[in-house]
Design a protein around this motif. Sequence first.
Motif, PDB file in Angstrom:
ATOM      1  N   ALA A  24      16.269  -5.792  -0.668  1.00 37.12           N
ATOM      2  CA  ALA A  24      15.152  -4.803  -0.454  1.00 37.12           C
ATOM      3  C   ALA A  24      13.877  -5.439   0.084  1.00 37.12           C
ATOM      4  CB  ALA A  24      15.107  -4.141  -1.883  1.00 37.12           C
ATOM      5  N   SER A  25      13.533  -6.634  -0.315  1.00 40.03           N
ATOM      6  CA  SER A  25      12.053  -6.985  -0.083  1.00 40.03           C
ATOM      7  C   SER A  25      12.286  -7.860   1.336  1.00 40.03           C
ATOM      8  CB  SER A  25      11.678  -8.005  -1.193  1.00 40.03           C
ATOM      9  OG  SER A  25      12.434  -9.159  -1.301  1.00 40.03           O
ATOM     10  N   ALA A  26      13.511  -8.227   1.872  1.00 42.23           N
ATOM     11  CA  ALA A  26      13.388  -9.046   3.151  1.00 42.23           C
ATOM     12  C   ALA A  26      12.805  -8.230   4.315  1.00 42.23           C
ATOM     13  CB  ALA A  26      14.798  -9.305   3.436  1.00 42.23           C
ATOM     14  N   TYR A  27      13.180  -6.922   4.596  1.00 35.48           N
ATOM     15  CA  TYR A  27      12.648  -6.256   5.562  1.00 35.48           C
ATOM     16  C   TYR A  27      11.250  -5.967   5.766  1.00 35.48           C
ATOM     17  CZ  TYR A  27      11.698  -2.651   8.767  1.00 35.48           C
ATOM     18  OH  TYR A  27      11.154  -1.733   9.837  1.00 35.48           O
ATOM     19  N   PRO A  28      10.558  -5.643   4.436  1.00 38.90           N
ATOM     20  CA  PRO A  28       9.075  -5.457   4.362  1.00 38.90           C
ATOM     21  C   PRO A  28       8.344  -6.755   4.788  1.00 38.90           C
ATOM     22  CG  PRO A  28      10.129  -4.057   2.624  1.00 38.90           C
ATOM     23  CD  PRO A  28      11.256  -5.047   3.248  1.00 38.90           C
ATOM     24  N   ALA A  29       8.810  -8.017   4.373  1.00 39.99           N
ATOM     25  CA  ALA A  29       8.413  -9.302   4.283  1.00 39.99           C
ATOM     26  C   ALA A  29       8.560  -9.497   5.709  1.00 39.99           C
ATOM     27  CB  ALA A  29       9.048 -10.208   3.362  1.00 39.99           C
ATOM     28  N   ILE A  30       9.580  -9.334   6.563  1.00 41.97           N
ATOM     29  CA  ILE A  30       9.767  -9.898   7.989  1.00 41.97           C
ATOM     30  C   ILE A  30       8.877  -8.975   8.711  1.00 41.97           C
ATOM     31  CG2 ILE A  30      11.538  -9.870   9.750  1.00 41.97           C
ATOM     32  CD1 ILE A  30      13.508 -10.670   7.619  1.00 41.97           C
ATOM     33  N   TYR A  31       8.945  -7.597   8.512  1.00 44.56           N
ATOM     34  CA  TYR A  31       7.958  -6.747   9.287  1.00 44.56           C
ATOM     35  C   TYR A  31       6.460  -7.266   9.091  1.00 44.56           C
ATOM     36  CZ  TYR A  31       5.806  -2.288  10.430  1.00 44.56           C
ATOM     37  OH  TYR A  31       5.006  -1.441  10.854  1.00 44.56           O
ATOM     38  N   LEU A  32       6.013  -7.396   8.016  1.00 44.82           N
ATOM     39  CA  LEU A  32       4.571  -7.502   8.086  1.00 44.82           C
ATOM     40  C   LEU A  32       4.340  -9.051   8.359  1.00 44.82           C
ATOM     41  CD1 LEU A  32       2.156  -6.043   6.637  1.00 44.82           C
ATOM     42  CD2 LEU A  32       2.503  -7.134   4.425  1.00 44.82           C
ATOM     43  N   SER A  33       5.145  -9.798   8.083  1.00 41.45           N
ATOM     44  CA  SER A  33       4.735 -11.104   8.730  1.00 41.45           C
ATOM     45  C   SER A  33       4.691 -11.313  10.256  1.00 41.45           C
ATOM     46  CB  SER A  33       5.517 -12.214   7.818  1.00 41.45           C
ATOM     47  OG  SER A  33       6.968 -12.155   8.352  1.00 41.45           O
ATOM     48  N   GLY A  34       5.169 -10.300  10.884  1.00 41.81           N
ATOM     49  CA  GLY A  34       5.478 -10.485  12.187  1.00 41.81           C
ATOM     50  C   GLY A  34       4.601  -9.949  13.047  1.00 41.81           C
ATOM     51  N   GLN A  35       3.428  -9.428  12.303  1.00 42.26           N
ATOM     52  CA  GLN A  35       2.319  -8.570  12.934  1.00 42.26           C
ATOM     53  C   GLN A  35       1.429  -9.628  13.462  1.00 42.26           C
ATOM     54  OE1 GLN A  35       2.092  -5.381  13.314  1.00 42.26           O
ATOM     55  NE2 GLN A  35       3.972  -5.296  12.154  1.00 42.26           N
ATOM     56  N   GLN A  36       0.546  -9.340  14.651  1.00 44.33           N
ATOM     57  CA  GLN A  36      -0.046 -10.209  15.526  1.00 44.33           C
ATOM     58  C   GLN A  36      -1.710 -10.052  14.675  1.00 44.33           C
ATOM     59  OE1 GLN A  36       0.646 -12.456  17.597  1.00 44.33           O
ATOM     60  NE2 GLN A  36       2.825 -11.706  17.589  1.00 44.33           N
ATOM     61  N   PRO A  37      -2.508 -11.060  14.483  1.00 45.44           N
ATOM     62  CA  PRO A  37      -3.747 -11.131  13.865  1.00 45.44           C
ATOM     63  C   PRO A  37      -4.614 -10.161  14.734  1.00 45.44           C
ATOM     64  CG  PRO A  37      -2.937 -13.353  13.784  1.00 45.44           C
ATOM     65  CD  PRO A  37      -1.770 -12.722  14.630  1.00 45.44           C
ATOM     66  N   VAL A  38      -4.645 -10.408  15.974  1.00 39.29           N
ATOM     67  CA  VAL A  38      -5.530  -9.667  17.009  1.00 39.29           C
ATOM     68  C   VAL A  38      -5.398  -7.914  16.493  1.00 39.29           C
ATOM     69  CG1 VAL A  38      -4.080  -9.466  18.626  1.00 39.29           C
ATOM     70  CG2 VAL A  38      -6.464  -9.516  19.282  1.00 39.29           C
ATOM     71  N   PHE A  39      -4.198  -7.734  16.566  1.00 40.02           N
ATOM     72  CA  PHE A  39      -4.190  -6.001  16.116  1.00 40.02           C
ATOM     73  C   PHE A  39      -4.231  -5.637  14.533  1.00 40.02           C
ATOM     74  CE2 PHE A  39      -1.328  -6.787  19.954  1.00 40.02           C
ATOM     75  CZ  PHE A  39      -1.816  -5.887  20.542  1.00 40.02           C
ATOM     76  N   VAL A  40      -3.695  -6.681  13.606  1.00 37.02           N
ATOM     77  CA  VAL A  40      -3.931  -6.319  12.262  1.00 37.02           C
ATOM     78  C   VAL A  40      -5.246  -6.172  11.679  1.00 37.02           C
ATOM     79  CG1 VAL A  40      -1.404  -6.827  11.727  1.00 37.02           C
ATOM     80  CG2 VAL A  40      -3.341  -8.419  11.455  1.00 37.02           C
ATOM     81  N   LEU A  41      -6.188  -7.170  12.266  1.00 36.79           N
ATOM     82  CA  LEU A  41      -7.532  -7.425  11.871  1.00 36.79           C
ATOM     83  C   LEU A  41      -8.214  -6.156  12.293  1.00 36.79           C
ATOM     84  CD1 LEU A  41      -8.282 -10.899  12.340  1.00 36.79           C
ATOM     85  CD2 LEU A  41      -8.006  -9.904  10.376  1.00 36.79           C
ATOM     86  N   LYS A  42      -7.783  -5.183  13.088  1.00 36.79           N
ATOM     87  CA  LYS A  42      -8.428  -4.089  13.751  1.00 36.79           C
ATOM     88  C   LYS A  42      -7.752  -2.660  13.044  1.00 36.79           C
ATOM     89  CE  LYS A  42      -9.534  -5.671  18.443  1.00 36.79           C
ATOM     90  NZ  LYS A  42      -9.261  -5.502  19.822  1.00 36.79           N
TER      91      LYS A  42
END
Length: 610
Positions: A273-291
Amino acid sequence: MYTIDQGAFNVFSFPLVSGNPHTALKEPNSFVISEKLAKTYFPGKNPVGEVLQKPPSSGEPVTYRITGVMKDIPAQSHFHPDILTSDHADRNEPLRWEAYTSTPLYLRIHENSSIATLEKKLGSLYRKYHFPKDVSIRFQPLTAIHLHSNLEGEFEANSDIRYVYIFSITALFILVIACINFVNLSTARSLHRAREVGVRKVLGANRGQLILQLLGESAILFGLASVMGITLVQILLPGFNHLVGRELALPTSSFSPISFLTLALITCICLVASAYPAIYLSGQQPVFVLKGILKTTTLNARMRKVLVVIQFAVSGVLIMATFVVYHQLYFISNKRLGFNKEQLVVIKNQSWEHKGNSFKQELLRNTGIVNATFNSWHPGKDFGARASMDNPAQPDQELTFYFMDVDTDYLKTMQMELAAGQDFDAKLANESARLDSMQEKARGKEWARILSEKPIIINQTTVKQLGLRNPVGQQLAMPAIQGKVIGVVKDFNSQSLHHQIPAVIIRVRGEGHGGSMVIRLRPENGQATLMHVEKVWKSFFPGRPFEFSFVDQSLERLYQSEQRLRAKYSALCRSWHRHCLPGTFGLATLPPNCESEKSASAKCFRGFPW
């Protein structure tokens, strides 16, 4: 009360708290009672040595002596005796193969013995006791009785392995929905964690460290939820046991197989249950998520769609399963049985001491009683008498017929319908009695001729099995059936709907054959009428207990397993609804969270919401 022989203490675990298991049932008319019974009737003292008298059905009362007290039988057993009495039948009498079908026989075999090999060695037994060619003995493991056995004459109503499969699959579906809900809610809340992930990546954290952190947080959450769930189970389990009529219990040892299985299941669910959210969130680029922008790939979008489809598909399956379960239970409760089960009272098997007809006529003087009848069978009870023979059309197939002895008012009292012919009347009853007296003196062919002239009524299943055309008026002189057919009664369900309708032969008898009495009451003032019946009973049979039961309640007890199924499935369905709502909420909140920054930017540049 269960009748056993002395060897039962060597086969079963009946630990005695008082008395000697080797001698407890050595003497005739000995009783071993349960602790529960001892505390009820002999509070605060040892009942061993006490003498009990059983009220007579006829003649003198029977005296029994208590010779032991056994521990209460656990709820997991397939039978729960409160009284064990000794069996001192003459074992030197010649045995026939039918004897093996009337009394359960339990064997304790060596641990390394093979059941298949043992069954092959029974050939000499078949020859010695003249088994028919199509009759054989099959062994059944004791542990398989509760879930895999639905034979005639079961000690108690068993469950069904199919129910275990149904509940296991339903629980698995609910678990899948819960996992999907967790994924959806975690993904919906990912925007709140996105900036934290971006900052950690800027500070040098790699993707693996972030995945481990997110999985660790989920593991803590799952651990706390598991502890809370186990605590709630311990609190709610007594009420649940009362609801479903079972004695379920959590394992007391931390090292039991169930404990390890539970821990492994929790770990697997946590990872899945927690693998997909962890992989999805950790794969975001800092330049986008900080915005405040979450980048969604084609794979993520497809994954989300797959989860949505799975959730709604599982929900649809559970909805259909719920309708099926309730439809089946409704069918059981409202199925026409071939007789009217309402307002029927049964006075249990008695020896009427030649007072039966007078007792019946006295009852019928009361306006609250519609009718009454003597019979050897009533609904919810085994027929007892039966006979078998080879099928004339298919010699390798055996036909079994069941017999009922009734008086002339039976069909009217039970409100059964005739498909052809006529009901018994006083003239036919007198003719049957005359033939009975002639039969006692007859021999050979004369005996068989008299037997074939006795009036009988058969049911439709008998007609089909024998392939009879226009059966009314035919004289049957078969190995298992003899008599002149005067009528055909429509099929009726004699036991639970789990069993097929048997072939039934109904014979007319007077009160002398014993058996039960069935009384049909009027709906008005039923309690007062029943009190009147008891009063009349005591005047005719003083000193004998008035034991009665309602037919509809007896039939309901045959479906205790189904009633528990409904209660369990209702609880599962409520749990399913509680799991579906959070998932729906997560799906509803997911688009605004993911697109909030994008929508805000669009509004700033365009100034309009469209």
